[in-house]
Design a protein around this motif. Structure first.
Motif, PDB file in Angstrom:
ATOM      1  N   UNK A   1      -9.094   0.399   1.153  1.00 47.70           N
ATOM      2  CA  UNK A   1      -8.908   1.808   1.488  1.00 47.70           C
ATOM      3  C   UNK A   1      -9.060   1.920   2.998  1.00 47.70           C
ATOM      4  N   UNK A   2      -8.112   2.611   3.636  1.00 47.96           N
ATOM      5  CA  UNK A   2      -8.167   2.670   5.093  1.00 47.96           C
ATOM      6  C   UNK A   2      -7.714   3.995   5.668  1.00 47.96           C
ATOM      7  N   UNK A   3      -7.989   4.160   6.948  1.00 49.80           N
ATOM      8  CA  UNK A   3      -7.595   5.322   7.725  1.00 49.80           C
ATOM      9  C   UNK A   3      -6.911   4.803   8.978  1.00 49.80           C
ATOM     10  N   UNK A   4      -5.761   5.395   9.317  1.00 45.47           N
ATOM     11  CA  UNK A   4      -5.001   4.921  10.470  1.00 45.47           C
ATOM     12  C   UNK A   4      -4.543   6.100  11.312  1.00 45.47           C
TER      13      UNK A   4
ATOM     14  N   UNK B   1      -4.794   2.918  16.173  1.00 44.56           N
ATOM     15  CA  UNK B   1      -6.002   2.255  15.692  1.00 44.56           C
ATOM     16  C   UNK B   1      -6.136   2.494  14.201  1.00 44.56           C
ATOM     17  N   UNK B   2      -6.757   1.560  13.516  1.00 44.93           N
ATOM     18  CA  UNK B   2      -7.001   1.726  12.091  1.00 44.93           C
ATOM     19  C   UNK B   2      -8.296   1.064  11.680  1.00 44.93           C
TER      20      UNK B   2
ATOM     21  N   UNK C   1       0.781  -1.226   0.000  1.00 44.36           N
ATOM     22  CA  UNK C   1       0.000   0.000   0.000  1.00 44.36           C
ATOM     23  C   UNK C   1       0.811   1.273   0.000  1.00 44.36           C
ATOM     24  N   UNK C   2       0.117   2.355  -0.351  1.00 46.06           N
ATOM     25  CA  UNK C   2       0.668   3.703  -0.330  1.00 46.06           C
ATOM     26  C   UNK C   2      -0.085   4.515   0.710  1.00 46.06           C
ATOM     27  N   UNK C   3       0.642   5.343   1.449  1.00 37.33           N
ATOM     28  CA  UNK C   3       0.058   6.157   2.508  1.00 37.33           C
ATOM     29  C   UNK C   3       0.319   7.630   2.254  1.00 37.33           C
TER      30      UNK C   3
ATOM     31  N   UNK D   1       1.464  12.524  17.201  1.00 38.00           N
ATOM     32  CA  UNK D   1       0.366  11.761  16.613  1.00 38.00           C
ATOM     33  C   UNK D   1       0.443  11.831  15.092  1.00 38.00           C
ATOM     34  N   UNK D   2       0.013  10.768  14.431  1.00 38.34           N
ATOM     35  CA  UNK D   2       0.044  10.691  12.964  1.00 38.34           C
ATOM     36  C   UNK D   2      -1.309  10.193  12.474  1.00 38.34           C
TER      37      UNK D   2
END
Length: 171
Positions: free
Chosen positions: A146-149, A134-135, A29-31, A161-162
């Motif tokens: 597709x995700x959010x982390x 958490x993600x 994946x790409x972030x 925090x990131x």
């Protein structure tokens, strides 16, 4: 009307989606995201995920914190996820892991706490740390996630925090 269209699209997507957290599966994946440190840096990254079991996966990553106000960094993370499949289309996971980051300052008039003696030139610092977070991810198709982390880097003098969005290809 908009709600009806969105619901129809979600129904169509969910017909072909399945939870891609089966033992032996991998993902690349790409972030893109943002590190909320004192100066704030956009970030770009790549990662690889391997599922040891249906729930546990290993997720190493390489991230570049884009130079802003003379500060940039590279980070290598070795995280583990425990995935909770909430449905065939959605998963949620807590994460924990290790971080090795390489920070660089360059330019003039740096106001960085203990680094403020560097009024010009450059400085480097390498730090070990830990990640917790958490993600969540949506399994859009058999091959696309597709995700959010959100994670917190615990690093001496450089805690931050990131928040990042990930698009991954599953194989």
């Amino acid at each position: 009307m908009k709600k009806l269209v969105v619901m129809c699209l979600l129904a169509i997507i969910s017909m072909s989606a399945f939870a891609q957290t089966q033992q032996g599966q991998s993902s690349f994946g790409f972030n893109i995201g943002y590190g909320f440190n004192d100066n704030g840096n956009a970030l770009l990254g790549i990662d690889y995920r391997y599922n040891f079991t249906d729930e546990v996966r290993f997720a190493p990553s390489l991230t570049y914190f884009v130079k802003d106000n003379g500060i940039s960094a590279w980070a290598i993370d070795l995280n583990a996820h425990y995935v909770f499949k909430l449905s065939d289309m959605f998963g949620f996971y807590p994460l924990a892991g290790l971080d090795l980051s390489f920070w660089k300052w360059s330019g003039v008039n740096l106001d960085l706490g203990k680094w403020d003696e560097f009024k010009s030139g450059s400085a480097n610092e390498t730090r070990f740390g830990a990640n917790v977070g958490l993600g969540g991810e949506v399994y859009a198709t058999d091959q696309l996630t597709v995700g959010l982390e959100f994670k917190y880097n615990i690093i001496k003098d450089f805690d931050q925090p990131i928040l990042a969005v990930r698009v991954g290809y599953n194989f």
